[in-house]
Each structure stands twice: as structure tokens, then as C-alpha cells.
Design a protein around this motif. Sequence first.
Motif, PDB file in Angstrom:
ATOM      1  N   LEU A  28      -8.884 -18.928 115.692  1.00 51.55           N
ATOM      2  CA  LEU A  28      -8.996 -18.799 114.886  1.00 51.55           C
ATOM      3  C   LEU A  28      -8.825 -17.625 114.269  1.00 51.55           C
ATOM      4  O   LEU A  28      -8.510 -17.216 113.594  1.00 51.55           O
ATOM      5  N   ALA A  29      -8.525 -16.848 115.676  1.00 49.33           N
ATOM      6  CA  ALA A  29      -8.514 -15.670 115.184  1.00 49.33           C
ATOM      7  C   ALA A  29      -6.886 -14.879 115.233  1.00 49.33           C
ATOM      8  O   ALA A  29      -7.439 -14.109 113.965  1.00 49.33           O
ATOM      9  N   GLY A  30      -5.654 -16.466 115.071  1.00 49.56           N
ATOM     10  CA  GLY A  30      -4.798 -16.047 114.896  1.00 49.56           C
ATOM     11  C   GLY A  30      -4.741 -15.856 112.947  1.00 49.56           C
ATOM     12  O   GLY A  30      -4.280 -15.185 112.714  1.00 49.56           O
ATOM     13  N   ALA A  31      -5.824 -16.719 112.560  1.00 52.27           N
ATOM     14  CA  ALA A  31      -5.676 -17.221 111.284  1.00 52.27           C
ATOM     15  C   ALA A  31      -6.345 -16.549 110.694  1.00 52.27           C
ATOM     16  O   ALA A  31      -5.863 -16.018 109.322  1.00 52.27           O
ATOM     17  N   ALA A  32      -7.386 -15.847 111.470  1.00 52.80           N
ATOM     18  CA  ALA A  32      -7.615 -14.878 110.494  1.00 52.80           C
ATOM     19  C   ALA A  32      -6.863 -13.082 110.448  1.00 52.80           C
ATOM     20  O   ALA A  32      -7.005 -13.112 109.399  1.00 52.80           O
ATOM     21  N   PHE A  33      -6.173 -12.608 111.845  1.00 54.67           N
ATOM     22  CA  PHE A  33      -5.248 -12.010 111.274  1.00 54.67           C
ATOM     23  C   PHE A  33      -4.263 -11.827 110.673  1.00 54.67           C
ATOM     24  O   PHE A  33      -3.522 -11.074 109.365  1.00 54.67           O
ATOM     25  N   ILE A  34      -3.771 -13.278 110.071  1.00 58.55           N
ATOM     26  CA  ILE A  34      -2.933 -13.763 109.106  1.00 58.55           C
ATOM     27  C   ILE A  34      -3.560 -13.525 107.590  1.00 58.55           C
ATOM     28  O   ILE A  34      -3.231 -12.935 107.056  1.00 58.55           O
ATOM     29  N   GLY A  35      -4.921 -13.515 108.407  1.00 62.12           N
ATOM     30  CA  GLY A  35      -4.737 -13.526 106.394  1.00 62.12           C
ATOM     31  C   GLY A  35      -5.176 -12.315 105.857  1.00 62.12           C
ATOM     32  O   GLY A  35      -5.201 -12.226 105.032  1.00 62.12           O
ATOM     33  N   ILE A  36      -5.863 -11.871 106.788  1.00 59.33           N
ATOM     34  CA  ILE A  36      -6.295 -10.035 106.937  1.00 59.33           C
ATOM     35  C   ILE A  36      -4.988  -9.070 106.680  1.00 59.33           C
ATOM     36  O   ILE A  36      -4.823  -8.235 105.865  1.00 59.33           O
ATOM     37  N   GLY A  37      -4.049  -9.395 107.058  1.00 60.04           N
ATOM     38  CA  GLY A  37      -2.258  -8.903 106.904  1.00 60.04           C
ATOM     39  C   GLY A  37      -2.235  -9.192 105.572  1.00 60.04           C
ATOM     40  O   GLY A  37      -1.242  -8.273 105.097  1.00 60.04           O
ATOM     41  N   PHE A  38      -2.250 -10.882 105.686  1.00 60.14           N
ATOM     42  CA  PHE A  38      -1.730 -10.872 103.684  1.00 60.14           C
ATOM     43  C   PHE A  38      -2.431 -10.205 102.459  1.00 60.14           C
ATOM     44  O   PHE A  38      -1.938 -10.299 101.434  1.00 60.14           O
ATOM     45  N   TRP A  39      -3.747 -10.213 103.553  1.00 57.37           N
ATOM     46  CA  TRP A  39      -4.942  -9.196 102.392  1.00 57.37           C
ATOM     47  C   TRP A  39      -4.398  -8.357 101.700  1.00 57.37           C
ATOM     48  O   TRP A  39      -4.792  -7.680 101.248  1.00 57.37           O
ATOM     49  N   ALA A  40      -4.244  -7.499 102.889  1.00 56.79           N
ATOM     50  CA  ALA A  40      -4.086  -6.064 103.058  1.00 56.79           C
ATOM     51  C   ALA A  40      -3.047  -6.108 102.094  1.00 56.79           C
ATOM     52  O   ALA A  40      -2.386  -4.728 101.721  1.00 56.79           O
ATOM     53  N   TRP A  41      -1.535  -6.581 102.026  1.00 58.90           N
ATOM     54  CA  TRP A  41      -0.361  -6.220 101.861  1.00 58.90           C
ATOM     55  C   TRP A  41      -0.808  -6.991 100.014  1.00 58.90           C
ATOM     56  O   TRP A  41       0.313  -6.758  99.092  1.00 58.90           O
ATOM     57  N   SER A  42      -1.513  -8.022  99.345  1.00 53.13           N
ATOM     58  CA  SER A  42      -1.598  -7.864  98.208  1.00 53.13           C
ATOM     59  C   SER A  42      -2.330  -6.796  97.864  1.00 53.13           C
ATOM     60  O   SER A  42      -2.145  -7.033  96.699  1.00 53.13           O
ATOM     61  N   GLU A  43      -3.586  -6.324  98.986  1.00 56.20           N
ATOM     62  CA  GLU A  43      -3.719  -4.854  98.029  1.00 56.20           C
ATOM     63  C   GLU A  43      -3.280  -3.684  97.446  1.00 56.20           C
ATOM     64  O   GLU A  43      -3.533  -3.111  96.942  1.00 56.20           O
ATOM     65  N   LYS A  44      -1.964  -3.784  98.223  1.00 54.04           N
ATOM     66  CA  LYS A  44      -0.306  -2.962  98.103  1.00 54.04           C
ATOM     67  C   LYS A  44       0.462  -2.777  97.125  1.00 54.04           C
ATOM     68  O   LYS A  44       0.867  -2.608  97.001  1.00 54.04           O
TER      69      LYS A  44
END
Length: 268
Positions: A28-44
Amino acid sequence: MHYYRYENAEVSCCYKYLMFSYNIVFWLAGAAFIGIGFWAWSEKGVLLDLTQVTRLHGFDPVWLVLIVGGITFILGFAGCVGALRENICLLKFFSGVIGFIFFLELTAAVLAFLFQDPVRDWIQDFFLTNVKAYREDIDLQNLIDSLQKLNHCCGAKEPDDWNLNVYFNCTPSNPSREKCGVPFSCCLTDPIDSVLNTQCGYDVRDLKKNEWDNYIYTKGCIPALEEWLPRNIYIVAGVFIVISLLQMMGIFFARTLIGDIEKVRFYH
């Protein structure tokens, strides 16, 4: 009288569900990290223009988040499914990768201790490279600002390292308003100030060097790190020991479960 754990040749439910519980957290932590990473990229806007990934000249922290998240997700998946399905292949993959990561961590720690000067030079060069790219990526900018604020430092060796950045350098042809300045994270802060002054570093390096102490931190972040490490060596060692114990615990659960499964298959 002697008792043997494999007397009835059964897979231990205790180890099976301990292994599952241990890994579901990481999955679950890995899924959260991946989600946060792609969210950060989408924001940029990176997901709309993937060429931005190659244009950045510094370090994008999102890469670290995605890599850690990806490895954690894959290992958590292998551990969870391997435990529930009693799949020896997945369990061996899990324990092998964890063991390899532990070996890399141990090797890195030993090499860092034996070759302190080259490591210091590499960290310094890495920091200076990212000073140059300070304005190119908002996540990199926030990372450098956090590092400078937390450690009360400015630049790699000294505030003049900011001459490497096109916005802060002191060359006469520089049209930037931040010319001969430093980022706000270098500024001395007053605890009673409730409003962040992001322009506090403007023109600071136009002053005489003996006046800088009144406005900004003059110690470089590399010397600050070298002072911080001996003071907090027990905390660093404690973190390393806890991480190592968690990894060894995962290997133990996996290998014990593999032994149980192989024993059951042998008797059947």
C-alpha cells in the motif's frame, strides 16, 4: 521427548499471515508513493510533455519517489501474493531482492566510511549541479530550500556558490532582480515574523562579506552536514539498525514459509 514443527507437514498459518501482514503495508505504501509521484508530475505538466524529464539539468525528487514506490510496490506484491498463494517462486524473489538491497546498503555504508573525501566531493558536486538548476523545477527548489532552512546553511561551501545560478550570479550583464542575491531560505529568520519575506536575500552579496552574518547564513551545507552527522550519529545508526531488522525479518518470514511449503510438497 522431542517435538518437531514439521510433524504434521503443514504450512504454518502464523508465518503465512505474518508474511502477508508485513507486506501489505509496503504494498500500500508503494502504491501511495507511485500515486504521489505521478500527481506531482501532473501538477508540473510533465505528463502532458514528457520531454520535460530530459530537459531538467538537476535532480527531480519525483524520480526518487517513483523509484522507491515502484520497488516497494513490487516487493509488497510479491510478498503478499507469494504468502497467500504459497508460491515459492515469488517468495524466493522477495527474499532474494531484500537480501540484495541489504547487501547494497551495507556496501554503501562501508564505502562511504572508507572513502570519505571522494564521497564529500561527490555530494558537493551534486549540490552545485542542483544549485544551477534551482529555478528549473519546483520540487528541486523546495528540496534545496528545506535543506538550507533546516541546516541553517547557504550554498554547498558558501553563499557565493549561488553565482553558478543564472538568476543569482553577480555578472554585470545579469538582468535578474535576484542578481547578487541568495534564495530566501538562506536568510536569518525572526521567530516573531508571521509573514515570509521571499525577497530577503536580494542584493545581500553586494554587501561586504563581514556584513553577511547579519542577514543570511554564511556556512555552507556540506560543512553543516559534516557537523550534524557526528552530533546525531546514534540517530543515524538507530535508523539503519531498524531498517536492517525490518529487512531481516522479511527474509526470515519468507525463508521459513518457503521451508514449510517445500516440506508439505515433499510429504504429498
